[in-house]
Motif scaffolding. Structure first.
Motif, short mmCIF file in Angstrom:
data_model
loop_
_atom_site.label_atom_id
_atom_site.label_comp_id
_atom_site.label_asym_id
_atom_site.label_seq_id
_atom_site.Cartn_x
_atom_site.Cartn_y
_atom_site.Cartn_z
N ARG A 1 2.01 66.95 34.32
CA ARG A 1 2.71 65.97 33.46
C ARG A 1 3.72 66.72 32.61
O ARG A 1 3.36 67.64 31.87
CB ARG A 1 1.70 65.25 32.58
CG ARG A 1 2.29 64.23 31.61
CD ARG A 1 1.23 63.74 30.64
NE ARG A 1 1.76 62.83 29.64
CZ ARG A 1 1.25 62.69 28.41
NH1 ARG A 1 0.18 63.41 28.04
NH2 ARG A 1 1.78 61.85 27.55
N ILE A 2 4.99 66.34 32.73
CA ILE A 2 6.06 66.98 31.97
C ILE A 2 6.70 65.92 31.08
O ILE A 2 7.20 64.90 31.57
CB ILE A 2 7.12 67.59 32.90
CG1 ILE A 2 6.48 68.59 33.88
CG2 ILE A 2 8.21 68.29 32.08
CD1 ILE A 2 7.42 69.05 34.97
N VAL A 3 6.69 66.17 29.78
CA VAL A 3 7.26 65.25 28.81
C VAL A 3 8.44 65.96 28.14
O VAL A 3 8.28 67.05 27.57
CB VAL A 3 6.24 64.83 27.74
CG1 VAL A 3 6.86 63.82 26.78
CG2 VAL A 3 4.98 64.26 28.40
N ALA A 4 9.62 65.37 28.22
CA ALA A 4 10.82 65.97 27.64
C ALA A 4 11.25 65.21 26.39
O ALA A 4 11.14 63.98 26.33
CB ALA A 4 11.96 65.96 28.66
N VAL A 5 11.73 65.96 25.41
CA VAL A 5 12.14 65.40 24.12
C VAL A 5 13.58 65.79 23.83
O VAL A 5 14.00 66.92 24.10
CB VAL A 5 11.23 65.94 22.99
CG1 VAL A 5 11.72 65.47 21.62
CG2 VAL A 5 9.78 65.52 23.21
N ASP A 6 14.35 64.86 23.28
CA ASP A 6 15.69 65.19 22.81
C ASP A 6 16.15 64.11 21.85
O ASP A 6 15.54 63.04 21.75
CB ASP A 6 16.68 65.31 23.97
CG ASP A 6 17.91 66.14 23.60
OD1 ASP A 6 17.84 67.38 23.73
OD2 ASP A 6 18.92 65.56 23.16
N MET A 7 17.27 64.40 21.17
CA MET A 7 17.84 63.44 20.23
C MET A 7 18.69 62.38 20.93
O MET A 7 18.95 61.31 20.37
CB MET A 7 18.71 64.17 19.21
CG MET A 7 17.96 65.14 18.32
SD MET A 7 19.11 66.16 17.34
CE MET A 7 19.97 64.88 16.41
N TYR A 8 19.14 62.69 22.16
CA TYR A 8 20.14 61.84 22.82
C TYR A 8 19.67 61.37 24.19
O TYR A 8 18.85 62.03 24.85
CB TYR A 8 21.46 62.60 22.96
CG TYR A 8 22.00 63.12 21.65
CD1 TYR A 8 22.46 62.26 20.66
CD2 TYR A 8 22.04 64.48 21.40
CE1 TYR A 8 22.95 62.74 19.46
CE2 TYR A 8 22.53 64.98 20.20
CZ TYR A 8 22.98 64.10 19.23
OH TYR A 8 23.46 64.58 18.04
N ASP A 9 20.25 60.26 24.65
CA ASP A 9 19.83 59.65 25.91
C ASP A 9 20.27 60.44 27.14
O ASP A 9 19.50 60.58 28.09
CB ASP A 9 20.38 58.23 26.00
CG ASP A 9 19.72 57.28 25.01
OD1 ASP A 9 18.55 57.53 24.65
OD2 ASP A 9 20.37 56.30 24.59
#
Length: 351
Positions: free
Chosen positions: A205-213
């Motif tokens: 399971r890989i969950v990615a986070v960022d401020m932008y779409d």
């Protein structure tokens, strides 16, 4: 082109003169040393350090004291092989390992040359005189830096070899990822390349986070199972990741990484935070027995990356979002600085 005599006297290059002063200008070509090949650069990827030299006149504690050619993420074709007979022959397409390890005076593990205190890097102002980079139509490069590209691996795809090697090294530092939940904080080029490497390595399971779409869309395209906005602190904390790759290089990202890790988890710090003290929720790292692990550049991982790109097991194409000719280099840097609209931005040095 196979003879060094056929090369021009000068070539266009991307030169940082100071904070806010970036120029595309002709630079005189020097005679190559015996152990250097002349490489006709075809593509160069704009890195965060290149942006910092342009915007701030410094990258961390490496401060510009004189004009410097930028660029270390480069691929091209050997125009003239090294006079001492080492390295690939003229006409060979190559990627570049931009490091020159050197021992210096401090102790370090000899099997980890990326940590050698005397190490220099293409396009770095860490020492003076500075080490010029390779954002130039032609560059003299030590033959030991050159990695011949396998048949079928095009130069445009290979333009990501250097940053993908940084991501690969970070995943190696994470340890075994098979069957694990991994949180990637910061989905810029290094973060999304880490997602791709994690996918290949078997993370469940890989969950990615960022401020932008847009960065999150790229992360999904290369293998992220879920994406979260950086503002959703509650959802990030609920991930409880076995491994966290912190690639934002910000104090806010580090805070999210610590909060998103499971108790007893490992946090790999690949994003380079600004120099000086940083506010860190270190008490959580202590009470949760988190392992905070640094990750800096790479060593021989570049050879594994080239193999994985050549055999198709590493899928990274969506990471490149823009390509500009060298004549539009200043516009390319403007786009690259806006992480809301871009992933990796490439410069094309040949017509």
């Amino acid at each position: 082109m196979t003879e060094i005599q056929a090369l021009p006297a000068s070539a266009p290059a991307v030169v940082a003169h100071g904070a806010g002063d970036l120029r595309i200008e002709d630079v005189k070509l020097r005679q190559a040393a015996a152990d250097q090949a002349v490489v006709e650069i075809v593509y160069g990827g704009i890195c965060g350090s290149d942006l910092h030299y342009w915007l701030d006149g410094a990258a961390g504690e490496s401060i510009l004291q004189a004009p410097m050619i930028l660029g270390h993420e480069v691929v091209g074709v050997v125009a003239a092989s090294a006079a001492d007979g080492t390295g690939p022959a003229a006409g060979t397409p190559v990627a570049v390992h931009p490091a020159t390890p050197a021992p210096g005076t401090a102790r370090y593990p000899v099997d980890r040359p990326n940590l050698s205190p005397g190490c220099t890097y293409l396009g770095s102002a860490a020492r003076f005189p500075h080490t010029d980079g390779a954002f130039s139509r032609y560059a003299n490069l030590p033959s030991r830096m050159l990695r011949p590209l396998p048949a079928g691996l095009g130069l445009r795809r290979a333009a990501l070899v250097e940053p993908a090697s940084v991501a690969w090294h970070a995943v190696v530092r994470a340890g075994e990822v098979v069957g694990k939940t991994v949180l990637v904080v910061g989905s810029g080029p290094i973060g999304t390349l880490a997602v791709a490497v994690l996918k290949r390595a078997g993370a469940t399971r890989i969950v990615a986070v960022d401020m932008y779409d847009i960065p999150l869309e790229i992360a999904r395209a290369v293998g992220a199972d879920e994406t979260l906005l950086a503002s959703d602190a509650e959802a990030i904390a609920a991930v409880e990741a076995d491994i966290v790759i912190e690639s934002s290089g910000s104090q806010q990202g580090l805070a999210s990484a610590i909060k998103g890790a499971v108790r007893g988890g490992r946090v790999v710090l690949v994003g380079l935070l600004p120099s000086g003290p940083q506010p860190v929720a270190i008490s959580l790292a202590i009470t949760r027995e988190l392992e905070l692990v640094g990750s800096f550049r790479f060593n021989d991982e570049i050879d594994e990356v080239i193999k994985a790109l050549a055999d198709g097991s590493l899928f990274i194409d969506p990471v490149v979002t823009h390509e500009f000719p060298l004549t539009a280099g200043l516009e390319a840097f403007e786009v690259a600085r806006n992480s809301a609209i871009s992933g990796k931005v490439l410069l094309k040095f040949t017509p």
